[in-house]
Scaffold this motif. Structure first.
Motif, short mmCIF file in Angstrom:
data_model
loop_
_atom_site.label_atom_id
_atom_site.label_comp_id
_atom_site.label_asym_id
_atom_site.label_seq_id
_atom_site.Cartn_x
_atom_site.Cartn_y
_atom_site.Cartn_z
N SER A 152 0.94 -1.10 0.13
CA SER A 152 0.04 0.08 0.07
C SER A 152 0.77 1.22 -0.06
O SER A 152 2.17 1.23 0.10
CB SER A 152 -0.88 -0.11 1.14
N LYS A 154 1.15 5.55 1.25
CA LYS A 154 0.15 6.54 2.03
C LYS A 154 0.54 7.85 1.04
O LYS A 154 1.55 8.19 0.85
CB LYS A 154 0.77 6.89 3.28
N GLU A 162 -4.88 12.84 3.79
CA GLU A 162 -4.03 11.94 3.80
C GLU A 162 -5.00 10.89 3.66
O GLU A 162 -5.98 10.72 4.39
CB GLU A 162 -3.31 11.87 5.29
N THR A 164 -4.49 6.23 2.53
CA THR A 164 -3.78 5.13 2.25
C THR A 164 -4.54 4.14 1.15
O THR A 164 -5.83 4.16 1.14
CB THR A 164 -3.89 4.28 3.70
N ARG A 187 3.76 9.57 -0.05
CA ARG A 187 4.53 10.09 1.15
C ARG A 187 5.34 8.88 1.46
O ARG A 187 6.56 9.18 2.08
CB ARG A 187 3.73 10.58 2.53
N GLU A 188 4.75 7.72 1.57
CA GLU A 188 5.24 6.52 2.24
C GLU A 188 5.03 5.20 1.40
O GLU A 188 3.95 5.33 0.86
CB GLU A 188 4.94 6.51 3.57
#
Ligand SMILES: Cc1cc2nc3c(=O)[nH]c(=O)nc-3n(C[C@H](O)[C@H](O)[C@H](O)COP(=O)(O)OP(=O)(O)OC[C@H]3O[C@@H](n4cnc5c(N)ncnc54)[C@H](O)[C@@H]3O)c2cc1C
Length: 302
Positions: A152, A154, A162, A164, A187-188
């Motif tokens: 997944s 983010k 924000e 996911t 972002r991640e």
């Protein structure tokens, strides 16, 4: 861009993380590209405020990783370039899961995975991009691709919310995803890998690096393969058969070592590279009736 907006951005990211008129040739592996109005290297905790400010002030903004798949125009970029590769690069491993800031370099992620006996990212250890850029492109090589290991991501949406997003909802296909279309800013990245044998993992990484050094023109600036692989064909082979090996426009050249790469022989401009891309496309179309689609992304004004 209005001075007032630049000041507001500077207050968010800090004076040490903002440049005006920054040449993008410093931030792309082709080493071409004009100046970005504003170029920032934010910390992760500043991303939401940056996006929200750009939205409020109606300033265009673009996220980049390591600039290894980007052709930035010679006239540069109007708006804000958000470079993730400097500060959004946290990296942790827990069991078979790797959590990486979008700006972490693939080589670093692959090395940490190998240190933890995790297999699945060997194919990417020689790709000079960030893990975020690699998800956007669904980067792949030697039979592997990001799709195999991404669980997944983010993201921020264009309003700065924000979210996911699960891998199944990213539409990861051959060098493509729905991320640009949806306007997501990663972002991640969360990767799910498998346990393997440390020595075998290291051996495979070393072997693939050797193959790259042998077959690719790593001695010249490039963005890797310029074109996607057309169905049932290889772009490099078609370009070679079209008699274009070594073809030059200005400082841009079809690599003689690997015709799938367009390299900067020292003083190329983005206009040279773009003209060569278009020339190669036209010749391959004319000679073989095959349409070559660029894999590289175009950004800014040409
Ligand atoms: C020598 C060389 C070899 C290469 N070999 C390969 C290979 O074997 N396989 C392969 O697939 N590619 C290869 N590439 C191409 C390139 O490295 C990959 O596409 C890589 O994944 C791009 O990552 P990046 O961080 O540099 O992205 P960038 O070039 O900075 O950006 C690529 C795109 O992603 C977007 N983007 C980047 N980060 C984010 C983010 N966090 N959120 C939202 N959007 C984002 C950008 O806006 C842009 O549209 C090679 C390139 C070079 C120079």
């Amino acid at each position: 861009m209005e001075q007032r907006v630049v000041e507001e951005l500077r207050q968010i990211v800090g004076i040490e993380n903002l440049w005006r008129g920054e040449p993008m040739s410093r931030h792309t592996t082709w080493k071409v590209g004009g100046a970005a109005d504003v170029y920032i290297t934010p910390r992760e905790e500043h991303l939401t405020a940056v996006v929200q400010l750009c939205r409020k002030r109606e300033i265009p903004f673009y996220m980049i990783g390591n600039g290894s798949n980007l052709l930035v125009g010679d006239k540069g970029i109007r708006g804000v370039v958000i470079d993730m590769s400097k500060h959004v690069d946290h990296l942790t491993v827990s069991g078979h899961r790797v959590v990486a800031g979008a700006g972490a370099l693939l080589s670093r992620v692959a090395n940490l995975a190998a240190d933890n006996r995790l297999t699945g990212l060997e194919f990417a250890s020689g790709i000079p991009g960030t893990v975020g850029g690699a998800v956007v492109m669904n980067a792949g090589a030697y039979g592997g691709e990001m799709k195999d290991i991404v669980r997944s991501v983010k993201v921020l949406d264009r309003e700065g919310n924000e979210l996911t997003v699960e891998a199944d909802d990213l539409q990861l296909g051959y060098r493509t995803s729905c991320i640009p279309e949806k306007g997501y800013l990663i972002r991640e990245v969360i990767l799910d890998m498998r346990f393997g044998n440390s020595e075998a993992i290291r051996e495979r990484m070393n072997e693939l690096r050797r193959q790259r050094a042998e077959k690719q023109p790593v001695e010249f600036p490039s963005a890797g393969s310029t074109f996607k692989r057309p169905e049932g064909e290889y772009a490099g082979k078609l370009i070679m058969e079209a008699g274009l090996a070594g073809h030059l426009i200005g400082g841009a050249q079809v690599s003689e070592k690997h015709c799938g790469f367009i390299v900067n022989r020292g003083a190329a401009t983005a206009a040279d590279i773009r003209a060569l891309i278009e020339y190669v496309q036209a010749e391959v179309e004319r000679q073989f009736s095959v349409t070559l689609e660029p894999e590289v992304r175009f950004l800014g004004e040409f």
